[in-house]
Design an enzyme around this catalytic site. Sequence first.
Site, PDB file in Angstrom:
ATOM      1  N   SER A  38       0.663  -1.263  -0.107  1.00 44.11           N
ATOM      2  CA  SER A  38       0.055   0.031  -0.046  1.00 44.11           C
ATOM      3  C   SER A  38       0.801   1.306  -0.099  1.00 44.11           C
ATOM      4  CB  SER A  38      -1.107   0.141   1.114  1.00 44.11           C
ATOM      5  OG  SER A  38      -0.205  -0.108   2.386  1.00 44.11           O
ATOM      6  N   THR A  39       1.994   1.260   0.352  1.00 45.67           N
ATOM      7  CA  THR A  39       2.920   2.469   0.388  1.00 45.67           C
ATOM      8  C   THR A  39       3.808   2.458  -1.184  1.00 45.67           C
ATOM      9  OG1 THR A  39       3.098   2.262   2.700  1.00 45.67           O
ATOM     10  CG2 THR A  39       4.397   3.950   1.584  1.00 45.67           C
ATOM     11  N   ASP A  96      10.663   0.685  -2.165  1.00 47.56           N
ATOM     12  CA  ASP A  96       9.697  -0.081  -1.652  1.00 47.56           C
ATOM     13  C   ASP A  96       9.149   0.521  -0.217  1.00 47.56           C
ATOM     14  OD1 ASP A  96       8.368  -2.281  -1.269  1.00 47.56           O
ATOM     15  OD2 ASP A  96       9.772  -3.772  -1.427  1.00 47.56           O
ATOM     16  N   GLY A 111       4.850  -8.366   4.829  1.00 46.67           N
ATOM     17  CA  GLY A 111       3.332  -8.465   5.122  1.00 46.67           C
ATOM     18  C   GLY A 111       2.535  -8.865   4.092  1.00 46.67           C
ATOM     19  N   GLU A 118      11.386  -9.215  -3.241  1.00 44.16           N
ATOM     20  CA  GLU A 118      11.559  -7.856  -2.661  1.00 44.16           C
ATOM     21  C   GLU A 118      13.174  -7.930  -2.263  1.00 44.16           C
ATOM     22  OE1 GLU A 118       7.429  -6.450  -0.875  1.00 44.16           O
ATOM     23  OE2 GLU A 118       8.736  -7.459   0.450  1.00 44.16           O
ATOM     24  N   LYS A 136       5.100   2.958  10.945  1.00 47.09           N
ATOM     25  CA  LYS A 136       6.004   1.951  10.815  1.00 47.09           C
ATOM     26  C   LYS A 136       7.294   2.015  11.597  1.00 47.09           C
ATOM     27  CE  LYS A 136       3.348   0.094   7.548  1.00 47.09           C
ATOM     28  NZ  LYS A 136       2.212   1.229   7.487  1.00 47.09           N
TER      29      LYS A 136
END
Length: 239
Positions: A38-39, A96, A111, A118, A136
């Site tokens: 989502s980020t 990322d 997550g 990644e 975070k």
Amino acid sequence: MAINQNEQKVLAAVTAIDTLIKEGKIFSGIKIGLGTGSTAMPAVKRLSERIKDGTLKDVKAVATSFQTTVACQELGIPVYSMNDMTIGGSLDLAIDGADEVGPGNSLIKGGGAALLREKIIAYNSKEFVIVADESKVVESHGTKFALPVEIIAEARVSIIRELEKLGAECILRQGVRKAGPVVTDNGNMILDCTWENPVNALEMEDKIDSITGVVECGFFTKNVPSVFVAHADGSVERR
């Protein structure tokens, strides 16, 4: 007026992309790794906007997941494999999100169950950049957000035994709107691990990755990133 978590994610992503372009770290012809979640998605979107407005040309992206691949295709960003001759197994920069950003910019990622790709991308990039909202940022790892560990299914029981020796409590991640466990883009399973007390991410990454049958764990400590953190007051901190 305070901005909410989703607005912080967009702010961090847009600020990072625009700042890195100004600094010449994102440039025409770049080989760039694009993250998942989502980020990371607002960063992918902002990159596409800077391509469309003519700021960037000939961008070569490598995606960390099916989600990111689809997003790039829909936004007109050319997607390559790490193995393509034009990429050659290395990237200029990877951007990322993260689930936790700890002391020294150690990370927990995964997550979204994309941790293996990644990490392949992050650890084969000259520069690594993380975008995050303020929630975070943590003082320690291991006790709150569960560490994802991608495993070969046949080794599940033996891996759990070894992780328990390291003090971890392990839960096999279950699918949502799917019967049974999560299956990663690589056809593996995910164990989510927590500890009673904080752990040393650098040491634990090596210990977990040495267990037979573990494909990869979600501690990222080997290619230390710079981090753009957006706050509720609308400011962006660069760590």
